[in-house]
Design a protein around this motif. Structure first.
Motif: not given
Length: 392
Positions: A160-165, A228-234, A254-257
């Motif tokens: 999966x990926x993270x996209x902007x909205x 779902x909106x999440x925050x990725x730190x890495x 790593x992945x967090x709300x």
């Protein structure tokens, strides 16, 4: 608390307070050292997250390495830690090939929601009672409490990926690399049900002999849904111009709300708690170890002084012993009731203090006094010295 647990607690307390608390001091020092290590790791993670840039998904390509026109090679920059906030989307939605026509997503068995991570956990809950042979249950209660629950977990993931909205452009995404990550996942519980287990003849036998027997099955399903909106730190890297984020083992997230500010507040609070824990545990360990060292040092000094006082007494006793031996050699036969209980050769001449038993000759009494823990050979009471008895 049962009698077995009380005995175990009493044994542990005696062990901790042995050697005037030296064992307890060492345990506190170990806990303080562990707290220092955790405080160092938490402070380092807090510093890294504070310094990490907080970027949108569309801004990640702005830090792509530029191509060197002279050599025609792309100069790769070092990997950097970033904080990215985005929306979960399946990787098949951004793949430009024939596979993209077939969405690669997971579907929940209970709710039918589409997700990229599905975690299903089944926990068998056991009950225990003493039965006819209750002592077996008491032993397992001390040494095997973890047997009361048996858990099995299955985890399924898809790329999966993270996209902007929702209005994201097709080229603005970051790939989430889950390889080697053991961080907690921001999954949502969608199914949670406890089902009772019907009794069987085998269950009756387990209860009869005091063994554990199953009483219920807890079924739980958690998912990371699409959208779902999440925050990725890495660690951010680029592969063929595509941004990819991977977990960093030095960071607790790593992945967090949570957002970046919430992570900073949480880590700052942890750092303060660990810092004061280090101070408290370190102070206690120093105090307990100092007390133990002083007590044992004083005991060693007392023992040394007693040894120094006994040396001149031993020299005088040797002179007396030579004279007494000469006197006893000149004597005739000795009755059996007056023989020394140790050597069975010489007459009883010395009485032990404080018990008062006169059962040894002068030479054997001196030998008993020189032992590390002198005790009367009759009553086994600890003695301080002996006294030569003369007949009138």
């Amino acid at each position: 608390m049962s009698s077995h647990e009380q005995a175990l607690v009493s044994l542990l307390s005696q062990l901790a307070l042995s050697l005037d608390g030296a064992v307890l001091g060492v345990a506190l020092a170990y806990a303080a050292a562990r707290s220092v290590l955790k405080f160092t790791a938490t402070s380092s993670a807090l510093r890294k997250i504070r310094m990490a840039p907080s970027l949108e998904v569309s801004d990640l390509r702005s830090i792509l390495p530029v191509e060197d026109s002279s050599s025609g090679l792309s100069q790769q920059s070092d990997q950097m830690i970033v904080v990215v906030r985005g929306t979960v989307e399946a990787k098949s939605a951004v793949d430009l090939n024939w596979k993209s026509f077939k969405p690669n997503v997971l579907v929940s068995q209970e709710s039918g929601d589409k997700a990229v991570i599905v975690q299903r956990t089944q926990t068998c809950i056991y009950n225990e009672w003493k039965g006819f042979f209750g002592w077996t249950s008491d032993l397992r209660a001390i040494f095997a409490r973890s047997w009361r629950e048996q858990e099995s977990t299955s985890l399924r993931t898809v790329p999966f990926v993270l996209v902007e909205g929702y209005g994201w452009q097709h080229s603005d995404f970051v790939v989430v690399n889950m390889d080697g990550s053991r961080h907690p996942l921001p999954v949502t519980t969608i199914y949670h049900q406890l089902q009772p287990i019907s009794a069987s003849p085998y269950t009756f036998l387990q209860a009869l002999f005091g063994h554990e027997y199953p009483v219920g099955l807890l079924d739980e399903e958690k998912i990371l849904p699409l959208g779902k909106d999440i925050t990725a730190v890495g660690v951010l890297s680029f592969k063929n111009g595509i941004p990819e984020i991977k977990s960093c083992k030095d960071l607790p997230y790593f992945l967090s709300d949570m957002t970046k500010d919430q992570m900073i507040v949480d880590l700052a609070f942890r750092s303060k708690v660990l810092l004061w824990s280090c101070v408290a545990l370190g102070s206690l360990s120093i105090g307990v170890l100092g007390y133990a060292v002083v007590r044992n040092w004083n005991r060693w000094k007392e023992w040394r002084q007693q040894r120094q006082l006994q040396q001149p007494r031993q020299a005088a006793s040797d002179d007396v012993h030579s004279r007494v031996a000469a006197e006893e050699e000149e004597m005739g036969e000795i009755p059996d009731g007056e023989l020394c209980v140790i050597c069975l050769m010489r007459r009883r001449r010395s009485a032990f203090i404080p018990c008062g038993h006169m059962v040894c000759c002068q030479r054997c009494a001196i030998s008993v006094e020189r032992e590390s823990t002198p005790k009367c050979p009759v009553c086994r009471q600890e003695i301080r010295n002996s006294l030569r008895i003369y007949d009138s």
